[in-house]
Motif scaffolding. Sequence first.
Motif, PDB file in Angstrom:
ATOM      1  N   THR A   1       0.824  -1.217   0.000  1.00 57.29           N
ATOM      2  CA  THR A   1       0.000   0.000   0.000  1.00 57.29           C
ATOM      3  C   THR A   1       0.851   1.258   0.000  1.00 57.29           C
ATOM      4  O   THR A   1       0.379   2.320  -0.390  1.00 57.29           O
ATOM      5  N   SER A   2       2.108   1.148   0.421  1.00 57.09           N
ATOM      6  CA  SER A   2       3.019   2.307   0.389  1.00 57.09           C
ATOM      7  C   SER A   2       3.737   2.438  -0.949  1.00 57.09           C
ATOM      8  O   SER A   2       4.509   3.373  -1.157  1.00 57.09           O
ATOM      9  N   GLY A   3       3.495   1.486  -1.855  1.00 53.44           N
ATOM     10  CA  GLY A   3       4.125   1.525  -3.163  1.00 53.44           C
ATOM     11  C   GLY A   3       5.411   0.743  -3.272  1.00 53.44           C
ATOM     12  O   GLY A   3       6.007   0.669  -4.354  1.00 53.44           O
ATOM     13  N   ARG A   4       5.856   0.135  -2.202  1.00 53.29           N
ATOM     14  CA  ARG A   4       7.087  -0.643  -2.249  1.00 53.29           C
ATOM     15  C   ARG A   4       6.851  -1.959  -2.982  1.00 53.29           C
ATOM     16  O   ARG A   4       5.803  -2.595  -2.820  1.00 53.29           O
ATOM     17  N   ARG A   5       7.816  -2.372  -3.760  1.00 53.67           N
ATOM     18  CA  ARG A   5       7.706  -3.614  -4.518  1.00 53.67           C
ATOM     19  C   ARG A   5       8.661  -4.670  -3.970  1.00 53.67           C
ATOM     20  O   ARG A   5       9.814  -4.353  -3.663  1.00 53.67           O
ATOM     21  N   PHE A   6       8.171  -5.880  -3.888  1.00 49.68           N
ATOM     22  CA  PHE A   6       8.987  -7.023  -3.471  1.00 49.68           C
ATOM     23  C   PHE A   6       8.943  -8.049  -4.595  1.00 49.68           C
ATOM     24  O   PHE A   6       7.874  -8.581  -4.923  1.00 49.68           O
TER      25      PHE A   6
END
Length: 465
Positions: free
Chosen positions: A165-170
Amino acid sequence: MGSIVVCGGGVIGLAAAVMLARDGHRVTVLEGDADPAPATAEEAWGSWRRTGVAQFRQPHNLFARFRRVCDEELPDVTGLLEKAGCVWMDYVAAAPPTLTDRTPRPGDEDLRFVTGRRPVFEAVFAELAEAEPGVEVCRGTKVAGLTTGPSALTGVPHVTGVVTTSGRRFAADLVVDATGRRTRAASWLTAAGARAPQEMSEDRGYVYYTRFYRGPEPPRLRGRAIMPIGSISLLTLRSDNDTWSVTVFGTSADHALRALREPRVFERVVGACPLQAHWLDGEPLGGVRPMAGVIDRLCRYVEDGRPVVTGFVPVGDAWACTNPSAGRGLSVGVLHAQVLRHAVREALDDPARLARTFHARTDEVVAPFVHTQITADRFRIAEMVAVRDGTPAPAGNPTTQALLAAAATDPDVFRGVLEIALCTALPPEVLARPAVRAAVERHAGAVPAPTPGPDRARLLELLAA
């Protein structure tokens, strides 16, 4: 070795993460709830906020199947549970007085297990995961959707990671959905261009009323842990650190049961049940905790050999969930995590094969426990409704009735019924044993003795007084 993202940091998500990390994979666990696990059982029970787990402070059990899987895959878990104050349960030693042959049998040890309250053993798994070098747990991190890449199977989307939801990608070679009953996997998948998994879902209409107690002398079990009494059932469970729970459950359409929210009414009803009344002899830990809206659900991610997606698999309640009063969820879930570990060992580098292998073994090894519980739920709800409405009760399965009746006096059948309840065997396996089959044939036409307790009229009086 691969990179794996596990969505959900509950017991099953953490168990799966540690299993996979011990095979050399780099595992990242994304947990939506921000609070870390407390250091003590008292803090875990009293102050740990786990809003993502609706049944966090409802009764749970870790059956013999859970212990067996942990002994095979995570051999340090049982010792950590004991250290946290969890207790050993031995239902063979608590056999009913009607069972006169109490000679120990080979395999009795395999039916023992360690159990406690959900916050306590979830804190144990949090400790286990934090200490595992290959696992990183990111709390307060909510998954918003999936990322995709080139297909591994023509026409089937392939998941390559998640976005938060914060835009971080894993990025990941595999994404594991362990977010439980509230999974949003269907919306994630459709947004990624995949078909939603085929879902079988039924609201059984159960409602639960639970109260926890503490005392220096934990109550003894007199009969089975879960016992039907007309239009209600009672569930009594030992927990950790001198605690235990009592649950009354019935149908959510039975509006008279709403009075059980009042502690005096709850204790009046339980006090009228001879086999359970002594479970009230302790210090209450808070009021009565209600829970409703529980569904039986099972999702299929592969149809006719074709996956709806590759690079993404569900485990535990995110795949299938059933009536929690039976206490099977975590035992079935950790078995599912074990199946996942072995499928990943074989086929992580072949996403299409991994999807097919994992779901085929899920159907073979895990799904029968879910189907067995769904069948039992349907029958019990029908019984409750019939008693409530004063209509004829449904006819029980004659083989099941004979099996339960024989268990009261036959040691082989008694152990077989325990194996079914504790998820170490399925009914067909138990019924195929010559000694059990012969006992069931001798009890053909018999029905189990009814549990003593208030009839419907008396129950209504107790609820209304």
